[in-house]
Design a protein around this motif. Sequence first.
Motif, mmCIF file in Angstrom:
data_model
loop_
_atom_site.group_PDB
_atom_site.id
_atom_site.type_symbol
_atom_site.label_atom_id
_atom_site.label_comp_id
_atom_site.label_asym_id
_atom_site.label_seq_id
_atom_site.Cartn_x
_atom_site.Cartn_y
_atom_site.Cartn_z
ATOM 1 N N LEU A 50 1.445 -6.930 1.361
ATOM 2 C CA LEU A 50 0.034 -6.531 1.453
ATOM 3 C C LEU A 50 -0.304 -5.898 2.802
ATOM 4 C CD1 LEU A 50 -1.528 -9.577 -0.394
ATOM 5 C CD2 LEU A 50 -1.880 -7.176 -1.007
ATOM 6 N N LEU A 51 0.345 -6.375 3.862
ATOM 7 C CA LEU A 51 -0.062 -5.909 5.192
ATOM 8 C C LEU A 51 0.858 -4.836 5.761
ATOM 9 C CD1 LEU A 51 -1.293 -9.239 6.846
ATOM 10 C CD2 LEU A 51 -2.530 -7.637 5.387
ATOM 11 N N ASN A 52 1.980 -4.570 5.065
ATOM 12 C CA ASN A 52 2.916 -3.563 5.575
ATOM 13 C C ASN A 52 2.407 -2.154 5.257
ATOM 14 O OD1 ASN A 52 4.995 -1.933 6.261
ATOM 15 N ND2 ASN A 52 6.581 -3.125 5.223
ATOM 16 N N LYS A 53 2.047 -1.445 6.306
ATOM 17 C CA LYS A 53 1.473 -0.108 6.096
ATOM 18 C C LYS A 53 2.550 0.970 5.999
ATOM 19 C CE LYS A 53 -1.154 -0.482 9.745
ATOM 20 N NZ LYS A 53 -1.052 -1.857 10.218
ATOM 21 N N ASP A 54 3.829 0.563 6.240
ATOM 22 C CA ASP A 54 4.883 1.575 6.274
ATOM 23 C C ASP A 54 5.314 2.016 4.879
ATOM 24 O OD1 ASP A 54 4.759 1.281 8.961
ATOM 25 O OD2 ASP A 54 6.376 -0.188 9.048
ATOM 26 N N THR A 55 5.189 1.095 3.923
ATOM 27 C CA THR A 55 5.567 1.463 2.560
ATOM 28 C C THR A 55 4.412 2.238 1.920
ATOM 29 O OG1 THR A 55 4.772 -0.677 1.839
ATOM 30 C CG2 THR A 55 7.141 -0.477 2.191
ATOM 31 N N GLU A 56 4.569 2.636 0.667
ATOM 32 C CA GLU A 56 3.502 3.405 0.020
ATOM 33 C C GLU A 56 2.252 2.541 -0.153
ATOM 34 O OE1 GLU A 56 6.134 3.054 -3.756
ATOM 35 O OE2 GLU A 56 4.237 3.882 -4.430
ATOM 36 N N GLU A 57 1.103 3.173 -0.269
ATOM 37 C CA GLU A 57 -0.142 2.428 -0.406
ATOM 38 C C GLU A 57 -0.224 1.776 -1.793
ATOM 39 O OE1 GLU A 57 -4.896 2.999 0.072
ATOM 40 O OE2 GLU A 57 -3.631 4.722 0.590
ATOM 41 N N LEU A 58 -0.654 0.528 -1.794
ATOM 42 C CA LEU A 58 -0.786 -0.196 -3.061
ATOM 43 C C LEU A 58 -2.011 0.300 -3.810
ATOM 44 C CD1 LEU A 58 -0.403 -3.970 -2.166
ATOM 45 C CD2 LEU A 58 0.790 -2.798 -4.012
ATOM 46 N N SER A 59 -1.932 0.286 -5.149
ATOM 47 C CA SER A 59 -3.157 0.556 -5.904
ATOM 48 C C SER A 59 -4.114 -0.621 -5.673
ATOM 49 C CB SER A 59 -2.839 0.694 -7.394
ATOM 50 O OG SER A 59 -2.548 -0.572 -7.941
ATOM 51 N N TYR A 60 -5.416 -0.375 -5.793
ATOM 52 C CA TYR A 60 -6.383 -1.420 -5.455
ATOM 53 C C TYR A 60 -6.277 -2.646 -6.361
ATOM 54 C CZ TYR A 60 -8.670 2.029 -2.428
ATOM 55 O OH TYR A 60 -8.953 2.936 -1.453
ATOM 56 N N LYS A 61 -5.997 -2.404 -7.642
ATOM 57 C CA LYS A 61 -5.886 -3.556 -8.550
ATOM 58 C C LYS A 61 -4.605 -4.345 -8.289
ATOM 59 C CE LYS A 61 -9.002 -2.121 -12.218
ATOM 60 N NZ LYS A 61 -9.183 -1.797 -13.638
ATOM 61 N N ALA A 62 -3.529 -3.641 -7.934
ATOM 62 C CA ALA A 62 -2.288 -4.346 -7.577
ATOM 63 C C ALA A 62 -2.531 -5.200 -6.333
ATOM 64 C CB ALA A 62 -1.163 -3.344 -7.333
ATOM 65 N N GLU A 63 -3.274 -4.640 -5.386
ATOM 66 C CA GLU A 63 -3.611 -5.376 -4.169
ATOM 67 C C GLU A 63 -4.384 -6.660 -4.526
ATOM 68 O OE1 GLU A 63 -5.458 -3.725 -0.167
ATOM 69 O OE2 GLU A 63 -7.071 -4.099 -1.592
ATOM 70 N N LEU A 64 -5.406 -6.506 -5.354
ATOM 71 C CA LEU A 64 -6.210 -7.655 -5.778
ATOM 72 C C LEU A 64 -5.333 -8.725 -6.423
ATOM 73 C CD1 LEU A 64 -8.947 -9.043 -6.656
ATOM 74 C CD2 LEU A 64 -8.784 -7.664 -8.729
ATOM 75 N N LEU A 65 -4.470 -8.307 -7.346
ATOM 76 C CA LEU A 65 -3.662 -9.272 -8.089
ATOM 77 C C LEU A 65 -2.632 -9.964 -7.197
ATOM 78 C CD1 LEU A 65 -3.369 -7.188 -11.354
ATOM 79 C CD2 LEU A 65 -4.659 -9.325 -11.066
ATOM 80 N N LEU A 66 -2.130 -9.265 -6.196
ATOM 81 C CA LEU A 66 -1.193 -9.908 -5.266
ATOM 82 C C LEU A 66 -1.902 -10.956 -4.411
ATOM 83 C CD1 LEU A 66 1.144 -6.993 -4.105
ATOM 84 C CD2 LEU A 66 1.757 -8.967 -5.502
ATOM 85 N N PHE A 67 -3.110 -10.638 -3.951
ATOM 86 C CA PHE A 67 -3.874 -11.641 -3.208
ATOM 87 C C PHE A 67 -4.081 -12.882 -4.081
ATOM 88 C CE2 PHE A 67 -5.562 -8.292 -0.224
ATOM 89 C CZ PHE A 67 -5.264 -8.952 0.954
ATOM 90 N N LEU A 68 -4.424 -12.654 -5.351
ATOM 91 C CA LEU A 68 -4.713 -13.793 -6.233
ATOM 92 C C LEU A 68 -3.437 -14.545 -6.608
ATOM 93 C CD1 LEU A 68 -7.505 -12.252 -8.488
ATOM 94 C CD2 LEU A 68 -7.760 -13.796 -6.535
ATOM 95 N N ALA A 69 -2.336 -13.823 -6.755
ATOM 96 C CA ALA A 69 -1.049 -14.489 -7.032
ATOM 97 C C ALA A 69 -0.697 -15.416 -5.870
ATOM 98 C CB ALA A 69 0.042 -13.442 -7.241
#
Length: 207
Positions: A50-69
Amino acid sequence: MLITFEGIDGSGKSTQVQLLASWLQERGKKVATFREPGGTVITEKIRSILLNKDTEELSYKAELLLFLAARNHLLMTKILPLLQNETIVILDRFSDSTIAYQGFGRGLNVEEIQQLIEFATDKLRPHVTFYLDMCFTDTVKRLSAESSRLDRFETLGESFFEKVRAGYHFLQKREAQRIKMISGKESIETIHSFIIKELQENFSSLL
Ligand SMILES: Nc1ncnc2c1ncn2[C@@H]1O[C@H](COP(=O)(O)OP(=O)(O)OP(=O)(O)O)[C@@H](O)[C@H]1O
Ligand SMILES: [Mg+2]
């Protein structure tokens, strides 16, 4: 007892989490603190995605679901067993961050997020939440010495953080009983004293 801390980046959450944990430990209480996302091997891995800016940008829903996971895993493996063991759990961010950042900040549907949060947390709610209120400009001034954290501000920008702040204000008004707001611009000691006073006045039976 479950206590959470909220506020935009640099508002002083981690500082106050540590002060409160020490204060409780000095009084013989069992205390555990976790940062979100984080706290276990798996959730720290999710954090690095979630915090690594070097890889490609996460889609917003993927970001949400990872936080919740990450939240559900931390809850099942650490938080719930500790609460059952009469430990006071203090969290550096929890569900309000998801609504403020992914809902108000990213613009995802708040109602839908609310339902996903309930699914991920089995409707666990903090007894009390301390929200440290600060505007973007003041946190930037404070963090100007810490260039790594300023990067995050520059990437997301002022308008993003002001939307997040508006989200916190919305939540605070909606749940004024649970969410105690104080200006993050007050001194570290003033904020700490406010927190202790609130806990002593309203939660002496839980402490
Ligand atoms: N009340 C305060 N007054 C002045 N400086 C403060 C105050 N509280 C914290 N600070 C300082 O501001 C910086 C950010 O504080 P801290 O790391 O606690 O914020 P945070 O909300 O946890 O940030 P992040 O969301 O990035 O983790 C630190 O250098 C800290 O020492
Ligand atoms: Mg912090």
